[in-house]
Design a protein around this motif. Structure first.
Motif, PDB file in Angstrom:
ATOM      1  N   ALA A   1     -36.485  32.135   8.708  1.00  0.00           N
ATOM      2  CA  ALA A   1     -35.379  31.245   8.341  1.00  0.00           C
ATOM      3  C   ALA A   1     -34.941  31.442   6.890  1.00  0.00           C
TER       4      ALA A   1
ATOM      5  N   THR B   1     -22.968  30.581  25.492  1.00  0.00           N
ATOM      6  CA  THR B   1     -23.315  29.160  25.369  1.00  0.00           C
ATOM      7  C   THR B   1     -24.027  28.686  26.644  1.00  0.00           C
TER       8      THR B   1
ATOM      9  N   VAL C   1     -21.089  34.884  20.185  1.00  0.00           N
ATOM     10  CA  VAL C   1     -22.052  33.909  20.698  1.00  0.00           C
ATOM     11  C   VAL C   1     -21.398  32.915  21.673  1.00  0.00           C
ATOM     12  N   GLY C   2     -20.082  32.733  21.552  1.00  0.00           N
ATOM     13  CA  GLY C   2     -19.364  31.854  22.494  1.00  0.00           C
ATOM     14  C   GLY C   2     -19.491  32.337  23.937  1.00  0.00           C
TER      15      GLY C   2
ATOM     16  N   GLN D   1     -31.986  34.552  15.958  1.00  0.00           N
ATOM     17  CA  GLN D   1     -32.638  34.179  17.219  1.00  0.00           C
ATOM     18  C   GLN D   1     -31.821  34.680  18.416  1.00  0.00           C
TER      19      GLN D   1
ATOM     20  N   PHE E   1     -36.639  33.409  15.512  1.00  0.00           N
ATOM     21  CA  PHE E   1     -36.251  32.186  14.825  1.00  0.00           C
ATOM     22  C   PHE E   1     -35.269  32.600  13.739  1.00  0.00           C
ATOM     23  N   GLY E   2     -34.568  31.615  13.173  1.00  0.00           N
ATOM     24  CA  GLY E   2     -33.609  31.930  12.122  1.00  0.00           C
ATOM     25  C   GLY E   2     -32.285  32.405  12.708  1.00  0.00           C
ATOM     26  N   ALA E   3     -31.452  32.947  11.827  1.00  0.00           N
ATOM     27  CA  ALA E   3     -30.076  33.279  12.185  1.00  0.00           C
ATOM     28  C   ALA E   3     -29.985  34.345  13.269  1.00  0.00           C
TER      29      ALA E   3
ATOM     30  N   GLN F   1     -30.639  34.183  24.908  1.00  0.00           N
ATOM     31  CA  GLN F   1     -31.802  33.400  25.353  1.00  0.00           C
ATOM     32  C   GLN F   1     -31.494  32.487  26.546  1.00  0.00           C
TER      33      GLN F   1
ATOM     34  N   HIS G   1     -41.060  25.059  20.920  1.00  0.00           N
ATOM     35  CA  HIS G   1     -41.159  25.460  19.508  1.00  0.00           C
ATOM     36  C   HIS G   1     -41.686  26.886  19.335  1.00  0.00           C
TER      37      HIS G   1
ATOM     38  N   ARG H   1     -42.061  31.256  11.094  1.00  0.00           N
ATOM     39  CA  ARG H   1     -40.785  30.538  11.126  1.00  0.00           C
ATOM     40  C   ARG H   1     -40.163  30.466   9.736  1.00  0.00           C
TER      41      ARG H   1
ATOM     42  N   ARG I   1     -21.745  37.411  14.547  1.00  0.00           N
ATOM     43  CA  ARG I   1     -22.433  36.680  15.619  1.00  0.00           C
ATOM     44  C   ARG I   1     -21.501  35.656  16.251  1.00  0.00           C
ATOM     45  N   ARG I   2     -20.749  34.952  15.400  1.00  0.00           N
ATOM     46  CA  ARG I   2     -19.825  33.931  15.938  1.00  0.00           C
ATOM     47  C   ARG I   2     -18.773  34.514  16.852  1.00  0.00           C
TER      48      ARG I   2
END
Lengths: 65, 401
Positions: free
Chosen positions: B58, B109, B105-106, B349, B345-347, B353, B339, B54, B101-102
């Motif tokens: 990150a 959600t 990624v919308g 991920q 993990f991190g930016a 998912q 977890h 992790r 990514r932005r």
């Protein structure tokens, strides 16, 4: 306890919404975190702590003030 | 204690389909950050502890750029496959990665995924109908595991599902490490040419689907171009069906092999989300995709990793770290722990998912409810597991009822 969300770090994974949907949501456009309740009641803190711990970009924290 | 002489070479095959390789446990205990060999004779660092994996993922001082020298190459020709075209999200670093990514990624959600629920249920039901109406035994991979997520990602992206034989076979070849490099390159090129033409079509006439909406967003923001969109389409099409398909097969197998866990689930349908998290942790099918290369000297787990050195975060080891997951080798659907690093993990991920979670929940719930007599039609030790693929899973799963 107050939730601090760093939206510049957030990558929109949505883990926080899974942990505590009454406290967190995501922006419809870019998926970044929206904090619905900045100071959650003591009883709802478990989900918030899980959200802090599972956030992949470590964009969430809890402060004492 | 660390040694510069690697005794383990990645990828390490799983000797038991339900457990991580035994080497992982030894490494985690004796030398949690250790030098490992890679195919072709190069070396890298392997991280085996949850905390270290992790921390590395990150840390912005590790690059995800697969074309950088020193990036851990787990299959021959991997860097040559990544080069030549514009990098997709999975390989981007800051400052390019965040805005890219932005922009997408919308579409993924939690709320957007929940809105797909009725359509996904319909797709799952149709495939279970066809399974029940068809011959016994049946191959669950062909009748359910592969077509359901494949159809879902096609509808989401705006890719014609009628072409599924074409892109499923190319994706599988591209991911198979033992496939000759020339064949993997050809598969990549054919897939890319296909999606290039599709993106061109959407640029002429933007349809109401993810790719069409990305065309409009590019025009509106002035960010990204045709090549970026083709790279995104390739990534999402492959990642969107291969991963979930393998988890459907493995998850079904695990629940059939653990009747106690399966009946716990039958008694309490609300337990499904936790069960899915546990199955994701238990199998950790994308064990070594979480690889990076250090861009500066960084200390991880007390070991100095120098700039330019490759690091592999072994997700399957991290997810079986007894310091984090008690009795990690046991499948416990009530574990209730998110977890794990099964989605990374991190930016970086996993972007999809929440789509994967929902598809898995709906497939397991529907399959075991509608086919209560489901059972394996072959001994477990004769099942063809994907030991040679970058994404673990099953080539076939013969079932009957």
């Amino acid at each position: 306890m107050r939730i601090v969300a760093d939206t510049t770090r957030c990558v929109g994974a949505g883990q926080c919404v899974l942990s505590e949907p009454s406290v967190f949501d995501q922006d419809e456009e870019d998926g970044t975190v929206l904090v619905l309740v900045e100071r959650p009641a003591e009883g709802g803190l478990d989900g918030v702590r899980e959200a802090v711990g599972t956030c992949p970009s470590q964009a969430l924290s809890l402060t004492e003030d | 204690m660390t040694s510069d002489q690697p005794t383990v070479t990645l990828p390490v095959p799983r000797t038991c389909p339900f457990s991580p390789p035994a080497e992982y446990e030894r490494m985690r205990e004796n030398s949690p950050v250790s030098r490992v060999g890679l195919p072709g004779g190069r070396t890298a660092w392997a991280l085996t502890r949850h905390e270290d994996v992790r921390a590395m993922l990150a840390d912005p001082r590790f690059s995800a750029d697969r074309t950088r020298p020193g990036f851990p190459v787990l299959a021959e020709g991997q860097q040559q496959l990544a080069a030549r075209f514009k990098l997709s999200l999975i390989s981007m670093d800051p400052p390019e990665h965040g805005p890219a990514r932005r922009a997408v990624v919308g579409e993924f959600t939690v709320k957007r995924m929940a809105a797909l629920r009725p359509r996904i249920q319909q797709i799952v039901d149709e495939h279970v109908d066809a399974l029940l109406a068809g011959p016994r035994p049946a191959d669950l991979v062909r009748s359910l595991s592969l077509p359901v997520p494949s159809l879902v990602i096609c509808e989401l992206l705006g890719v014609p599902y009628a072409d599924h034989d074409f892109f499923q076979s190319r994706s599988a070849r591209l991911l198979r490490r033992t496939e000759p490099v020339a064949s993997r390159e050809q598969a990549r090129d054919e897939l890319r040419t296909y999606l290039d033409a599709l993106v061109t079509q959407k640029e002429k006439d933007p349809s109401d689907d993810l790719l069409g909406r990305q065309v409009l967003k590019q025009r509106e923001t002035g960010r990204g171009d045709h090549e970026d969109l083709v790279s995104l389409a390739v990534l999402l099409l492959i990642a969107g069906h291969e991963t979930t398909a393998n988890m459907i097969s493995l998850g079904t197998l695990a629940l059939l092999e653990h009747p106690g866990e399966r009946s716990r689930l039958g008694e309490d349908p609300d337990a499904m989300p936790e069960a899915v998290e546990e199955l994701l942790r238990y199998f950790s099918i994308v064990d070594a995709v979480t690889s990076r290369v250090a861009t500066e000297d960084v200390e991880i787990g007390g070991v100095l990793i120098r700039a330019g050195e490759g690091v592999v975060g072994l997700g399957n080891s991290a997810n079986h770290d007894p310091g984090v997951f008690s009795r990690p080798g046991e499948l416990d659907i009530g574990r209730g722990d998110r977890h794990h690093v099964a989605f990374g993990f991190g930016a970086h991920q996993c972007l999809g998912q929440n789509l994967a979670r929902m598809e898995l929940e709906m497939v397991f719930e529907t399959l075991f409810r509608r086919v209560p007599g489901l059972r394996l039609a072959a001994p477990v030790d004769e099942l063809p597991f994907k030991d040679d693929s970058n994404i673990y899973g099953l080539y076939e799963l013969p079932v009957t009822w």
